[in-house]
Write a protein that holds these residues in place. Structure first.
Motif, PDB file in Angstrom:
ATOM      1  N   UNK A 134      40.196  29.173 -31.196  1.00  0.00           N
ATOM      2  CA  UNK A 134      39.200  29.716 -32.120  1.00  0.00           C
ATOM      3  C   UNK A 134      37.787  29.295 -31.719  1.00  0.00           C
ATOM      4  N   UNK A 135      37.649  28.077 -31.214  1.00  0.00           N
ATOM      5  CA  UNK A 135      36.335  27.604 -30.758  1.00  0.00           C
ATOM      6  C   UNK A 135      35.783  28.493 -29.648  1.00  0.00           C
ATOM      7  N   UNK A 136      36.663  29.060 -28.851  1.00  0.00           N
ATOM      8  CA  UNK A 136      36.256  29.917 -27.729  1.00  0.00           C
ATOM      9  C   UNK A 136      36.329  31.401 -28.063  1.00  0.00           C
ATOM     10  N   UNK A 137      36.699  31.708 -29.312  1.00  0.00           N
ATOM     11  CA  UNK A 137      36.954  33.094 -29.689  1.00  0.00           C
ATOM     12  C   UNK A 137      35.680  33.886 -29.931  1.00  0.00           C
ATOM     13  N   UNK A 138      35.663  35.091 -29.424  1.00  0.00           N
ATOM     14  CA  UNK A 138      34.562  36.015 -29.650  1.00  0.00           C
ATOM     15  C   UNK A 138      34.347  36.270 -31.133  1.00  0.00           C
ATOM     16  N   UNK A 139      35.426  36.296 -31.883  1.00  0.00           N
ATOM     17  CA  UNK A 139      35.358  36.616 -33.303  1.00  0.00           C
ATOM     18  C   UNK A 139      34.936  35.442 -34.180  1.00  0.00           C
ATOM     19  N   UNK A 140      35.235  34.211 -33.730  1.00  0.00           N
ATOM     20  CA  UNK A 140      35.070  33.059 -34.609  1.00  0.00           C
ATOM     21  C   UNK A 140      33.923  32.121 -34.246  1.00  0.00           C
ATOM     22  N   UNK A 141      33.466  32.119 -32.996  1.00  0.00           N
ATOM     23  CA  UNK A 141      32.514  31.089 -32.547  1.00  0.00           C
ATOM     24  C   UNK A 141      31.251  31.010 -33.414  1.00  0.00           C
ATOM     25  N   UNK A 142      30.640  32.150 -33.699  1.00  0.00           N
ATOM     26  CA  UNK A 142      29.385  32.109 -34.462  1.00  0.00           C
ATOM     27  C   UNK A 142      29.613  31.642 -35.894  1.00  0.00           C
ATOM     28  N   UNK A 143      30.736  32.018 -36.481  1.00  0.00           N
ATOM     29  CA  UNK A 143      31.054  31.562 -37.843  1.00  0.00           C
ATOM     30  C   UNK A 143      31.322  30.069 -37.852  1.00  0.00           C
ATOM     31  N   UNK A 144      32.074  29.590 -36.870  1.00  0.00           N
ATOM     32  CA  UNK A 144      32.381  28.161 -36.793  1.00  0.00           C
ATOM     33  C   UNK A 144      31.104  27.346 -36.591  1.00  0.00           C
ATOM     34  N   UNK A 145      30.195  27.828 -35.755  1.00  0.00           N
ATOM     35  CA  UNK A 145      28.947  27.110 -35.505  1.00  0.00           C
ATOM     36  C   UNK A 145      28.144  26.922 -36.782  1.00  0.00           C
ATOM     37  N   UNK A 146      28.230  27.877 -37.682  1.00  0.00           N
ATOM     38  CA  UNK A 146      27.492  27.801 -38.936  1.00  0.00           C
ATOM     39  C   UNK A 146      28.224  26.994 -40.000  1.00  0.00           C
ATOM     40  N   UNK A 147      29.545  27.157 -40.088  1.00  0.00           N
ATOM     41  CA  UNK A 147      30.307  26.562 -41.190  1.00  0.00           C
ATOM     42  C   UNK A 147      31.031  25.270 -40.822  1.00  0.00           C
ATOM     43  N   UNK A 148      31.565  25.185 -39.616  1.00  0.00           N
ATOM     44  CA  UNK A 148      32.414  24.056 -39.219  1.00  0.00           C
ATOM     45  C   UNK A 148      31.984  23.480 -37.865  1.00  0.00           C
ATOM     46  N   UNK A 149      30.714  23.111 -37.692  1.00  0.00           N
ATOM     47  CA  UNK A 149      30.245  22.694 -36.359  1.00  0.00           C
ATOM     48  C   UNK A 149      30.990  21.501 -35.783  1.00  0.00           C
ATOM     49  N   UNK A 150      31.462  20.590 -36.636  1.00  0.00           N
ATOM     50  CA  UNK A 150      32.105  19.404 -36.066  1.00  0.00           C
ATOM     51  C   UNK A 150      33.529  19.673 -35.586  1.00  0.00           C
TER      52      UNK A 150
END
Length: 253
Positions: A134-150
């Motif tokens: 998911x960290x490398x996913x096209x679909x999830x990376x930008x959301x993770x960076x905003x919500x779950x950066x750690x």
């Protein structure tokens, strides 16, 4: 006699490595019906070692299995103590060295600067279960960076990452007119297209437009057509891009 000794030895190894004890960083608690255990979180091993894996294996040899997400083999004692057993004291200097050199081998990735920050209070997904995929996913990376950066080592990114990780390999793509929709969505970090950046560009454009008295010549013969399609006011293009191509028709100093 040798067989008995080896049996006892390996039984001791399994007993020592069967649970996490001593240092509970980068773990989560699980309550079973018969026992309570700590298991490694995904962020415990989601970073690379800072020196070679081979060197880390020598410095911090695992007892049984190395740290693995959702497993509970104890981290190598050399990562945090000079003692042995569950009552061994934590030596902070040893721990700092382990974090700075072999965080993955010691299950300390969550303590590195890239992972040591808070997630938002109400994330759009469960930060604790995020995988490396998911960290490398096209679909999830930008959301993770905003919500779950750690969860993915995005703590130093300011909530802004490229959805496609190789955008930085060719930064010229940021200025290709026909690629703007693409880079706005997938190359936000490399091309400075994160929401805060585009908002700043909009403000700069408004200030520049209000103070203009003369304008440079347009560099593209298509500016009139682009202007009709909203090129001059579309914040998907940076101020520099609009000025470079259509300064006169867009009234940009």
């Amino acid at each position: 006699m040798i067989f008995v000794s080896l049996t006892i030895f390996f039984s001791f190894i399994n007993m020592v490595s069967a649970e996490i004890f001593g240092d509970y960083n980068c773990t989560y608690f699980v309550n079973f019906a018969t026992t309570d255990v700590f298991r490694y979180s995904p962020s415990a091993v989601s970073c690379p070692n800072l020196i070679s894996d081979a060197a880390c294996a020598v410095l911090y040899p695992p007892v049984g299995n190395p740290p693995i997400p959702d497993q509970y083999a104890n981290r190598p004692l050399q990562c945090y103590t000079t003692g042995t057993g569950k009552t061994a004291p934590i030596v902070e200097d040893m721990k700092r060295v382990a974090v700075a050199t072999c965080p993955k081998s010691c299950g300390y990735c969550c303590l590195t600067p890239e992972y040591k920050c808070s997630n938002v209070a109400y994330p759009r997904l469960n930060c604790a279960t995020i995988t490396q995929a998911q960290c490398n996913s096209l679909s999830w990376r930008t959301i993770i960076a905003q919500d779950c950066p750690n969860s993915c080592g995005f703590c130093n990114m300011g909530g802004c990452v490229d959805a496609i990780m190789d955008c930085a390999n060719d930064v010229s793509i940021c200025n290709v007119v026909g690629m703007q929709d693409f880079v706005n969505q997938y190359c936000q970090k490399t091309c400075a297209r994160c929401p805060s950046t585009t908002a700043a560009s909009a403000l700069a454009a408004a200030v520049a437009a209000s103070s203009c008295t003369t304008y440079a010549a347009d560099s593209s013969p298509s500016c009139a057509a682009w202007a009709k399609n909203g090129f001059c006011t579309n914040m998907s293009y940076t101020l520099a891009q609009r000025k470079s191509f259509c300064a006169r028709i867009c009234r940009i100093c």
